[in-house]
Design a protein around this motif. Structure first.
Motif, PDB file in Angstrom:
ATOM      1  N   ARG A 229      34.162  41.978  56.272  1.00  0.00           N
ATOM      2  CA  ARG A 229      34.875  40.896  55.614  1.00  0.00           C
ATOM      3  C   ARG A 229      34.969  39.595  56.260  1.00  0.00           C
ATOM      4  O   ARG A 229      35.191  39.928  57.596  1.00  0.00           O
TER       5      ARG A 229
ATOM      6  N   LYS B  43      35.442  37.440  47.309  1.00  0.00           N
ATOM      7  CA  LYS B  43      36.208  38.709  46.575  1.00  0.00           C
ATOM      8  C   LYS B  43      37.902  38.591  46.307  1.00  0.00           C
ATOM      9  O   LYS B  43      38.427  39.231  45.596  1.00  0.00           O
ATOM     10  N   ARG B  44      38.368  37.578  47.243  1.00  0.00           N
ATOM     11  CA  ARG B  44      39.774  37.487  47.271  1.00  0.00           C
ATOM     12  C   ARG B  44      40.338  36.073  47.559  1.00  0.00           C
ATOM     13  O   ARG B  44      39.677  35.627  48.806  1.00  0.00           O
TER      14      ARG B  44
ATOM     15  N   ARG C  99      43.397  33.133  47.650  1.00  0.00           N
ATOM     16  CA  ARG C  99      44.819  32.978  47.498  1.00  0.00           C
ATOM     17  C   ARG C  99      45.079  31.251  47.842  1.00  0.00           C
ATOM     18  O   ARG C  99      44.757  31.001  48.823  1.00  0.00           O
TER      19      ARG C  99
ATOM     20  N   SER D   5      32.837  39.648  41.736  1.00  0.00           N
ATOM     21  CA  SER D   5      34.158  39.809  41.191  1.00  0.00           C
ATOM     22  C   SER D   5      35.015  39.334  42.126  1.00  0.00           C
ATOM     23  O   SER D   5      34.989  39.870  43.311  1.00  0.00           O
ATOM     24  N   MET D   6      35.864  38.642  41.675  1.00  0.00           N
ATOM     25  CA  MET D   6      37.031  37.958  42.633  1.00  0.00           C
ATOM     26  C   MET D   6      38.324  38.080  41.994  1.00  0.00           C
ATOM     27  O   MET D   6      38.719  38.003  41.002  1.00  0.00           O
ATOM     28  N   THR D   7      39.173  38.710  42.872  1.00  0.00           N
ATOM     29  CA  THR D   7      40.677  38.518  42.631  1.00  0.00           C
ATOM     30  C   THR D   7      41.473  37.324  43.215  1.00  0.00           C
ATOM     31  O   THR D   7      41.374  37.033  44.128  1.00  0.00           O
ATOM     32  N   ILE D   8      42.199  36.707  42.000  1.00  0.00           N
ATOM     33  CA  ILE D   8      43.064  35.514  42.455  1.00  0.00           C
ATOM     34  C   ILE D   8      44.519  36.199  42.513  1.00  0.00           C
ATOM     35  O   ILE D   8      45.011  36.625  41.851  1.00  0.00           O
ATOM     36  N   GLU D   9      45.007  35.841  43.713  1.00  0.00           N
ATOM     37  CA  GLU D   9      46.241  36.420  44.219  1.00  0.00           C
ATOM     38  C   GLU D   9      47.333  35.341  43.789  1.00  0.00           C
ATOM     39  O   GLU D   9      47.018  34.138  43.740  1.00  0.00           O
TER      40      GLU D   9
END
Length: 221
Positions: free
Chosen positions: A160, A185-186, A188, A212-216
């Motif tokens: 990472r 990937k992430r 915030r 693929s991305m996660t939005i926190e």
């Protein structure tokens, strides 16, 4: 030279140029290394990002290399190891240019790389007069592309890269990461309140990751 008590356990040596910043603390928390990992912080300044990992109450890496170009900042980190409670042999200051780490740190050896990079893109904004501040704030000695190239070389597959940056540089960061095989990937955002626009973003990419991305949820700070 002065000191900063970090969570009551580590005494960091700081100066007017190299000091503890909120953005570095937020990045350190966001990166959250796992126990036993090898981690590397690029452009470490006085060592805030990596030092926070050794404050207790959280997993800590087996080794954390703190790479810094400016000799005066490296001396501060060395003093923090000698007199401030940072663990010798685990927190390792490295005086080097992140653009030339080929003979300094092994390729593919790290699970985590972090960087709190210069926020001002080359050719934008008034340059700071002091050389140390200019290096820390402006892309005179390294760019986002340089950071991503160095991280791509250092990281193992699946490792990472975590950075913080100003929101206006988000597209630049994503493009630089992807150009070097690092898939975002992430994400915030950090903002003062729900009514305020973000003033910082925290972004994690994985070497060799799939799109693929996660939005926190935003961090209010």
């Amino acid at each position: 030279m002065d000191t900063f008590e970090l969570f009551g356990t580590i005494r960091l040596y700081v100066s007017g140029t190299h000091k503890v910043g909120t953005d570095a603390l937020l990045l350190s928390e966001f990166a959250a290394p796992r126990t036993g990992e090898w981690a590397c912080d690029l452009g470490s300044g006085c060592g805030t990002v990596a030092a926070r990992w050794f404050c207790g109450g959280q997993p800590a890496p087996a080794r954390a290399y703190a790479v810094e170009l400016q000799a005066d900042a490296v001396r501060l980190m060395e003093r923090s190891v000698a007199h401030g409670g940072l663990p010798a042999g685990r927190f390792i200051p490295v005086h080097a240019d992140l653009r030339a780490l080929q003979d300094v740190l092994p390729a593919g050896a790290f699970s985590l790389v972090t960087c709190n990079p210069p926020y001002k893109a080359a050719g934008r904004g008034l340059l700071s007069e002091a050389p140390g501040a200019r290096t820390a704030r402006h892309e005179t000695d390294c760019t986002l592309e340089d950071v991503c190239a160095a991280a791509s070389r250092l990281l193992r597959f699946g490792g990472r890269l975590c950075i913080c940056q100003r929101p206006e540089r988000l597209a630049d960061a994503v493009c630089a990461m992807r150009a070097h095989g690092l898939e975002p990937k992430r994400l915030r955002m950090v903002q003062h309140s729900a009514a305020h626009a973000p003033w910082l973003f925290l972004l994690e990419a994985r070497r060799g990751g799939r799109p693929s991305m996660t939005i926190e949820p935003p961090k209010l700070f």
